[in-house]
Design a protein around this motif. Structure first.
Motif, PDB file in Angstrom:
ATOM      1  N   GLN A   1     -17.350  64.765 -46.404  1.00 33.18           N
ATOM      2  CA  GLN A   1     -16.290  65.718 -46.720  1.00 33.18           C
ATOM      3  C   GLN A   1     -16.648  66.593 -47.920  1.00 33.18           C
ATOM      4  OE1 GLN A   1     -12.816  62.661 -45.484  1.00 33.18           O
ATOM      5  NE2 GLN A   1     -12.090  64.518 -46.423  1.00 33.18           N
ATOM      6  N   GLY A   2     -17.912  66.532 -48.385  1.00 37.84           N
ATOM      7  CA  GLY A   2     -18.381  67.465 -49.399  1.00 37.84           C
ATOM      8  C   GLY A   2     -18.329  66.976 -50.828  1.00 37.84           C
ATOM      9  N   PHE A   3     -18.023  65.715 -51.078  1.00 37.42           N
ATOM     10  CA  PHE A   3     -17.987  65.180 -52.431  1.00 37.42           C
ATOM     11  C   PHE A   3     -19.290  64.460 -52.734  1.00 37.42           C
ATOM     12  CE2 PHE A   3     -13.607  65.802 -51.384  1.00 37.42           C
ATOM     13  CZ  PHE A   3     -13.002  66.178 -52.569  1.00 37.42           C
ATOM     14  N   ALA A   4     -19.656  64.402 -54.010  1.00 36.81           N
ATOM     15  CA  ALA A   4     -20.904  63.756 -54.407  1.00 36.81           C
ATOM     16  C   ALA A   4     -20.635  62.313 -54.823  1.00 36.81           C
ATOM     17  CB  ALA A   4     -21.533  64.506 -55.574  1.00 36.81           C
ATOM     18  N   CYS A   5     -21.437  61.423 -54.268  1.00 37.34           N
ATOM     19  CA  CYS A   5     -21.414  60.019 -54.674  1.00 37.34           C
ATOM     20  C   CYS A   5     -22.857  59.550 -54.616  1.00 37.34           C
ATOM     21  CB  CYS A   5     -20.529  59.178 -53.754  1.00 37.34           C
ATOM     22  SG  CYS A   5     -20.458  57.432 -54.239  1.00 37.34           S
ATOM     23  N   ASP A   6     -23.521  59.601 -55.784  1.00 37.10           N
ATOM     24  CA  ASP A   6     -24.942  59.266 -55.833  1.00 37.10           C
ATOM     25  C   ASP A   6     -25.192  57.820 -55.431  1.00 37.10           C
ATOM     26  OD1 ASP A   6     -25.392  61.844 -56.686  1.00 37.10           O
ATOM     27  OD2 ASP A   6     -25.380  61.291 -58.813  1.00 37.10           O
ATOM     28  N   LYS A   7     -24.469  56.902 -56.042  1.00 39.47           N
ATOM     29  CA  LYS A   7     -24.627  55.479 -55.731  1.00 39.47           C
ATOM     30  C   LYS A   7     -23.255  54.826 -55.848  1.00 39.47           C
ATOM     31  CE  LYS A   7     -27.031  51.327 -57.112  1.00 39.47           C
ATOM     32  NZ  LYS A   7     -27.890  50.689 -58.105  1.00 39.47           N
ATOM     33  N   SER A   8     -22.826  54.162 -54.776  1.00 37.31           N
ATOM     34  CA  SER A   8     -21.514  53.509 -54.816  1.00 37.31           C
ATOM     35  C   SER A   8     -21.637  52.193 -55.582  1.00 37.31           C
ATOM     36  CB  SER A   8     -20.993  53.270 -53.399  1.00 37.31           C
ATOM     37  OG  SER A   8     -21.880  52.456 -52.679  1.00 37.31           O
ATOM     38  N   LEU A   9     -20.762  52.011 -56.567  1.00 42.61           N
ATOM     39  CA  LEU A   9     -20.810  50.829 -57.425  1.00 42.61           C
ATOM     40  C   LEU A   9     -19.742  49.809 -57.070  1.00 42.61           C
ATOM     41  CD1 LEU A   9     -21.402  52.620 -60.837  1.00 42.61           C
ATOM     42  CD2 LEU A   9     -23.099  51.630 -59.296  1.00 42.61           C
ATOM     43  N   GLY A  10     -18.655  50.247 -56.454  1.00 47.12           N
ATOM     44  CA  GLY A  10     -17.602  49.315 -56.074  1.00 47.12           C
ATOM     45  C   GLY A  10     -16.398  50.038 -55.506  1.00 47.12           C
ATOM     46  N   ALA A  11     -15.607  49.293 -54.748  1.00 46.67           N
ATOM     47  CA  ALA A  11     -14.387  49.848 -54.166  1.00 46.67           C
ATOM     48  C   ALA A  11     -13.286  48.806 -54.267  1.00 46.67           C
ATOM     49  CB  ALA A  11     -14.613  50.233 -52.714  1.00 46.67           C
ATOM     50  N   ALA A  12     -12.093  49.261 -54.621  1.00 47.20           N
ATOM     51  CA  ALA A  12     -10.938  48.369 -54.719  1.00 47.20           C
ATOM     52  C   ALA A  12      -9.762  49.030 -54.024  1.00 47.20           C
ATOM     53  CB  ALA A  12     -10.602  48.088 -56.175  1.00 47.20           C
TER      54      ALA A  12
ATOM     55  N   PRO B   1      -5.067  56.924 -40.088  1.00 56.03           N
ATOM     56  CA  PRO B   1      -5.780  56.970 -38.807  1.00 56.03           C
ATOM     57  C   PRO B   1      -5.854  58.384 -38.233  1.00 56.03           C
ATOM     58  CG  PRO B   1      -4.136  55.227 -38.794  1.00 56.03           C
ATOM     59  CD  PRO B   1      -3.936  56.014 -40.047  1.00 56.03           C
ATOM     60  N   ASP B   2      -7.007  58.711 -37.660  1.00 54.10           N
ATOM     61  CA  ASP B   2      -7.240  59.980 -36.959  1.00 54.10           C
ATOM     62  C   ASP B   2      -7.064  61.218 -37.831  1.00 54.10           C
ATOM     63  OD1 ASP B   2      -7.741  58.537 -34.611  1.00 54.10           O
ATOM     64  OD2 ASP B   2      -5.625  58.535 -34.093  1.00 54.10           O
ATOM     65  N   MET B   3      -7.246  61.071 -39.143  1.00 49.03           N
ATOM     66  CA  MET B   3      -7.136  62.216 -40.047  1.00 49.03           C
ATOM     67  C   MET B   3      -8.263  62.153 -41.065  1.00 49.03           C
ATOM     68  SD  MET B   3      -3.050  62.351 -40.771  1.00 49.03           S
ATOM     69  CE  MET B   3      -3.171  63.868 -41.674  1.00 49.03           C
ATOM     70  N   ALA B   4      -8.580  63.286 -41.639  1.00 50.97           N
ATOM     71  CA  ALA B   4      -9.558  63.300 -42.725  1.00 50.97           C
ATOM     72  C   ALA B   4      -8.955  62.612 -43.943  1.00 50.97           C
ATOM     73  CB  ALA B   4      -9.928  64.737 -43.078  1.00 50.97           C
ATOM     74  N   ALA B   5      -9.791  62.028 -44.753  1.00 48.96           N
ATOM     75  CA  ALA B   5      -9.322  61.330 -45.946  1.00 48.96           C
ATOM     76  C   ALA B   5      -8.875  62.352 -47.001  1.00 48.96           C
ATOM     77  CB  ALA B   5     -10.428  60.452 -46.510  1.00 48.96           C
ATOM     78  N   LYS B   6      -7.857  61.981 -47.759  1.00 54.24           N
ATOM     79  CA  LYS B   6      -7.437  62.789 -48.911  1.00 54.24           C
ATOM     80  C   LYS B   6      -8.166  62.216 -50.113  1.00 54.24           C
ATOM     81  CE  LYS B   6      -2.901  63.869 -47.116  1.00 54.24           C
ATOM     82  NZ  LYS B   6      -1.444  63.756 -47.296  1.00 54.24           N
ATOM     83  N   ILE B   7      -8.988  63.039 -50.746  1.00 51.71           N
ATOM     84  CA  ILE B   7      -9.860  62.576 -51.812  1.00 51.71           C
ATOM     85  C   ILE B   7      -9.471  63.282 -53.100  1.00 51.71           C
ATOM     86  CG2 ILE B   7     -12.235  62.355 -52.589  1.00 51.71           C
ATOM     87  CD1 ILE B   7     -12.992  62.598 -49.566  1.00 51.71           C
ATOM     88  N   GLU B   8      -9.310  62.493 -54.156  1.00 52.22           N
ATOM     89  CA  GLU B   8      -8.944  63.015 -55.475  1.00 52.22           C
ATOM     90  C   GLU B   8      -9.917  62.420 -56.492  1.00 52.22           C
ATOM     91  OE1 GLU B   8      -5.216  62.465 -58.599  1.00 52.22           O
ATOM     92  OE2 GLU B   8      -5.053  61.723 -56.564  1.00 52.22           O
ATOM     93  N   ARG B   9     -10.500  63.275 -57.308  1.00 48.79           N
ATOM     94  CA  ARG B   9     -11.406  62.791 -58.356  1.00 48.79           C
ATOM     95  C   ARG B   9     -10.556  62.282 -59.515  1.00 48.79           C
ATOM     96  NH1 ARG B   9     -16.905  65.435 -60.649  1.00 48.79           N
ATOM     97  NH2 ARG B   9     -17.336  63.758 -62.106  1.00 48.79           N
ATOM     98  N   VAL B  10     -10.756  61.021 -59.881  1.00 46.36           N
ATOM     99  CA  VAL B  10      -9.955  60.412 -60.935  1.00 46.36           C
ATOM    100  C   VAL B  10     -10.614  60.623 -62.286  1.00 46.36           C
ATOM    101  CG1 VAL B  10      -8.941  58.249 -61.754  1.00 46.36           C
ATOM    102  CG2 VAL B  10      -9.100  58.686 -59.315  1.00 46.36           C
ATOM    103  N   ARG B  11     -11.923  60.356 -62.402  1.00 48.95           N
ATOM    104  CA  ARG B  11     -12.656  60.551 -63.659  1.00 48.95           C
ATOM    105  C   ARG B  11     -14.004  61.101 -63.356  1.00 48.95           C
ATOM    106  NH1 ARG B  11     -11.162  54.646 -65.812  1.00 48.95           N
ATOM    107  NH2 ARG B  11     -11.029  54.247 -63.649  1.00 48.95           N
TER     108      ARG B  11
END
Length: 95
Positions: free
Chosen positions: A46-57, A85-95
């Motif tokens: 979806q066009g966001f940068a995530c070089d290396k995923s460190l964790g998910a909660a 379901p069946d929709m694109a994710a809503k993504i918000e940059r927190v920090r």
């Protein structure tokens, strides 16, 4: 006549049983994938940068049935990801 029907049925079961097992194999591979890797791949598409995923909660306060909210920590940023379901994710940059 009874024997030929039985033989045909038995042959069909033997013939198609490998196909049935092959259809369930990818689901096993997906289930073993870590949520952080899956979420990182989704936000990248979806066009966001995530070089290396460190964790998910999972954010239990914001989540509802059929609407799951995750906080994904990447090496370069932290994102809040809301998935329905069946929709694109809503993504918000927190920090």
């Amino acid at each position: 006549m009874y024997n030929s029907r039985t033989s045909i049925l038995l042959a069909a079961v033997v013939l198609f049983s490998p196909l049935a097992r092959a259809q369930h194999a990818p689901a096993t591979l997906v289930a073993s994938e870590q949520p952080q890797e899956m979420l990182a791949a989704q936000i990248r598409t979806q066009g966001f940068a995530c070089d290396k995923s460190l964790g998910a909660a999972r954010d239990k306060k914001r989540s509802r049935p059929d609407y799951v909210v995750w906080v994904l920590k990447c090496s370069n940023a932290t994102y809040r990801i809301a998935r329905a379901p069946d929709m694109a994710a809503k993504i918000e940059r927190v920090r």
